[in-house]
Motif scaffolding. Structure first.
Motif, PDB file in Angstrom:
ATOM      1  N   GLY A 267       0.850  -1.167  -0.034  1.00 46.59           N
ATOM      2  CA  GLY A 267       0.054   0.126   0.082  1.00 46.59           C
ATOM      3  C   GLY A 267       0.798   1.167   0.013  1.00 46.59           C
ATOM      4  N   ALA A 268       2.064   1.386   0.704  1.00 43.01           N
ATOM      5  CA  ALA A 268       2.863   2.480   0.789  1.00 43.01           C
ATOM      6  C   ALA A 268       3.676   2.535  -0.592  1.00 43.01           C
ATOM      7  N   GLN A 269       3.865   1.421  -1.386  1.00 38.32           N
ATOM      8  CA  GLN A 269       4.570   1.718  -2.646  1.00 38.32           C
ATOM      9  C   GLN A 269       3.514   2.310  -3.425  1.00 38.32           C
ATOM     10  N   ALA A 270       2.288   1.633  -3.384  1.00 35.58           N
ATOM     11  CA  ALA A 270       1.024   2.236  -4.623  1.00 35.58           C
ATOM     12  C   ALA A 270       0.597   3.539  -4.058  1.00 35.58           C
ATOM     13  N   PHE A 271       0.438   3.916  -2.819  1.00 37.01           N
ATOM     14  CA  PHE A 271       0.419   5.493  -2.475  1.00 37.01           C
ATOM     15  C   PHE A 271       1.499   6.379  -3.066  1.00 37.01           C
ATOM     16  N   ALA A 272       2.657   5.904  -2.631  1.00 34.59           N
ATOM     17  CA  ALA A 272       3.738   6.841  -3.125  1.00 34.59           C
ATOM     18  C   ALA A 272       3.833   6.896  -4.744  1.00 34.59           C
ATOM     19  N   ALA A 273       3.403   5.795  -5.282  1.00 32.94           N
ATOM     20  CA  ALA A 273       3.465   6.003  -6.917  1.00 32.94           C
ATOM     21  C   ALA A 273       2.371   6.904  -7.541  1.00 32.94           C
ATOM     22  N   ALA A 274       1.129   6.912  -6.616  1.00 31.76           N
ATOM     23  CA  ALA A 274       0.041   7.805  -6.806  1.00 31.76           C
ATOM     24  C   ALA A 274       0.296   9.173  -6.794  1.00 31.76           C
ATOM     25  N   CYS A 275       1.093   9.451  -5.624  1.00 29.28           N
ATOM     26  CA  CYS A 275       1.533  10.796  -5.173  1.00 29.28           C
ATOM     27  C   CYS A 275       2.427  11.147  -6.387  1.00 29.28           C
ATOM     28  N   LYS A 276       3.354  10.373  -7.107  1.00 23.28           N
ATOM     29  CA  LYS A 276       4.319  10.820  -8.010  1.00 23.28           C
ATOM     30  C   LYS A 276       3.697  10.934  -9.463  1.00 23.28           C
ATOM     31  N   ALA A 277       2.553  10.170  -9.760  1.00 20.63           N
ATOM     32  CA  ALA A 277       1.730  10.332 -10.917  1.00 20.63           C
ATOM     33  C   ALA A 277       0.937  11.468 -10.644  1.00 20.63           C
ATOM     34  N   ALA A 278       0.593  12.014  -9.455  1.00 20.14           N
ATOM     35  CA  ALA A 278       0.200  13.363  -9.366  1.00 20.14           C
ATOM     36  C   ALA A 278       0.809  14.566  -9.531  1.00 20.14           C
ATOM     37  N   GLY A 279       2.200  14.253  -9.605  1.00 20.42           N
ATOM     38  CA  GLY A 279       3.114  15.692  -9.777  1.00 20.42           C
ATOM     39  C   GLY A 279       3.656  15.955  -8.409  1.00 20.42           C
ATOM     40  N   ALA A 280       3.353  15.089  -7.519  1.00 23.15           N
ATOM     41  CA  ALA A 280       3.853  15.236  -6.020  1.00 23.15           C
ATOM     42  C   ALA A 280       5.019  14.856  -5.687  1.00 23.15           C
ATOM     43  N   THR A 281       5.995  15.620  -4.891  1.00 20.35           N
ATOM     44  CA  THR A 281       7.180  15.229  -4.369  1.00 20.35           C
ATOM     45  C   THR A 281       7.117  14.386  -3.166  1.00 20.35           C
ATOM     46  N   VAL A 282       7.433  13.244  -3.271  1.00 14.67           N
ATOM     47  CA  VAL A 282       7.798  12.633  -2.065  1.00 14.67           C
ATOM     48  C   VAL A 282       8.982  12.501  -1.522  1.00 14.67           C
ATOM     49  N   THR A 283       8.955  13.235  -0.524  1.00 15.83           N
ATOM     50  CA  THR A 283      10.313  13.788   0.040  1.00 15.83           C
ATOM     51  C   THR A 283      11.121  12.721   0.793  1.00 15.83           C
ATOM     52  N   HIS A 284      10.305  11.508   1.376  1.00 16.00           N
ATOM     53  CA  HIS A 284      11.145  10.354   1.899  1.00 16.00           C
ATOM     54  C   HIS A 284      10.135   9.211   1.703  1.00 16.00           C
ATOM     55  N   PHE A 285      10.800   8.031   0.929  1.00 16.76           N
ATOM     56  CA  PHE A 285      10.121   6.804   1.001  1.00 16.76           C
ATOM     57  C   PHE A 285      11.042   5.778   1.376  1.00 16.76           C
ATOM     58  N   GLU A 286      10.633   4.836   2.201  1.00 14.94           N
ATOM     59  CA  GLU A 286      11.521   3.723   2.692  1.00 14.94           C
ATOM     60  C   GLU A 286      10.759   2.652   2.942  1.00 14.94           C
TER      61      GLU A 286
END
Length: 352
Positions: free
Chosen positions: A300-319
């Motif tokens: 779910g974390a991977q999927a949400f991070a991908a959705a944020c990036k697809a929306a043009g948002a900057t994920v400042t930390h993913f781990e």
């Protein structure tokens, strides 16, 4: 927050360099809630050492079944949450911030920090009442660029959806294994719940609720996933008249597509495209999870991070780190520091 005097020292107690201030907040939003739960709630504010002048605020949300006094619990060989937080701010390099611990407990385990006719108006409570109270009671920088929301599991869910839905209030967030990717996170427990309800309670949710309330909580093997399943249905699929709908019918074993669609509408992964502007406006987005998460919330974390990036948002930390779902409280100060640092710089309007 402890029965042991601080002078006892470690491991029983560690004197804090900062301080805890506990308030009781009388909530109009929670008054007369559907579950009859208290509308007067404790609120615990951690004030760091060296706090001087208006400060940013980080709102810390708990996972399912959490109530605010549990932040003082000690696990074997580990500091309490407050001790970890205090140790973080003992470092003078960490920007000062208030950390507000919000209680959104319900008698079915949780509220997901959203408004629902099944639990009450916990989203309104957080976004309107708690924030206003903290800004009035403490010396804060009262704008969205200096407010963040963070949490784990259901609290991480609350952080994601609250920031997406209220970017005028919160300008950064952190989620530790927050509920996301609902088909992988929830459906296996929904299947287990349908089986237990069929075999032990003749398919009746009321029979389960009557039983679990008549004995020590969680004393039966099926209690945990049945209670979670019921609570999520209260949050995601309750009609205005209070009728609670469930996605799996224990009599047929079939998935009710209409009810499941109501749940999916609350999935942060599916919400992200609609809230792309809000996500792009965030000063910081922290997403992490244990790669062995028992509810597959690492996916779910991977999927949400991908959705944020697809929306043009900057994920400042993913781990993704080496852990399961439980016992990851040592991750919280890492995100708190990340959020405090993000809010310490100039805001887009040039304010600090």
């Amino acid at each position: 927050m402890s029965i042991i005097p601080p002078a006892a020292g470690a491991p029983w107690a560690t004197p804090l360099a900062g301080r805890l201030e506990t308030h009781l907040l009388t909530s109009d939003a929670l008054r007369d809630n559907p579950l009859g739960d208290p509308h007067v709630r404790p609120l615990v504010v951690y004030v760091p050492p060296g706090a001087d002048g208006p400060l940013p605020v980080i709102y810390q949300l708990q996972g399912f079944t959490g109530q605010v006094d549990m932040w003082a619990n000690r696990a074997p060989f580990r500091p309490t949450h407050f001790e970890r937080l205090d140790a973080l701010f003992a470092d003078p390099a960490v920007p000062r911030a208030l950390v507000v611990h919000v209680d959104a407990w319900t008698s079915v385990g949780g509220s997901q920090f959203i408004d629902s006719p099944g639990t009450g108006r916990y989203g309104t409570y957080l976004v309107e009442e708690v924030v206003a109270f903290v800004d009035e009671a403490h010396d804060t920088i009262a704008d969205r660029d200096h407010r963040a929301v963070a949490g784990k599991s259901s609290g991480g869910y609350g952080a994601m959806v609250t920031a997406m839905r209220h970017p005028d209030v919160f300008g950064a967030f952190a989620t530790h294994a927050g509920d996301a990717g609902f088909e992988l996170a929830y459906l296996h427990d929904e299947a287990a719940s349908a089986r237990a309800l069929r075999d032990d309670y003749d398919g009746s949710w009321q029979a389960f609720l009557d039983d679990v309330r008549s004995r020590p909580a969680l004393s039966k093997g099926s209690d945990a996933f049945l209670l979670e399943s019921y609570a999520m249905a209260c949050c995601y699929s309750t009609d205005p008249d209070g009728t609670v709908h469930h996605p799996v019918d224990p009599a047929t074993g079939l998935l009710d597509e209409e009810v499941w669609a109501r749940w999916q509408a609350w999935d942060p992964v599916r919400m992200a495209p609609e809230h792309a502007d809000a996500l792009r406006s965030m000063r910081a987005i922290w997403i992490d999870a244990g790669r062995r998460d028992e509810w597959f919330l690492d996916l779910g974390a991977q999927a949400f991070a991908a959705a944020c990036k697809a929306a043009g948002a900057t994920v400042t930390h993913f781990e993704l780190f080496d852990a399961g779902h439980m016992g990851v409280e040592y991750r919280y100060p890492l995100a708190v520091r990340h959020l405090a640092e993000a809010m310490s710089g100039p805001s887009p309007t040039g304010e600090t």
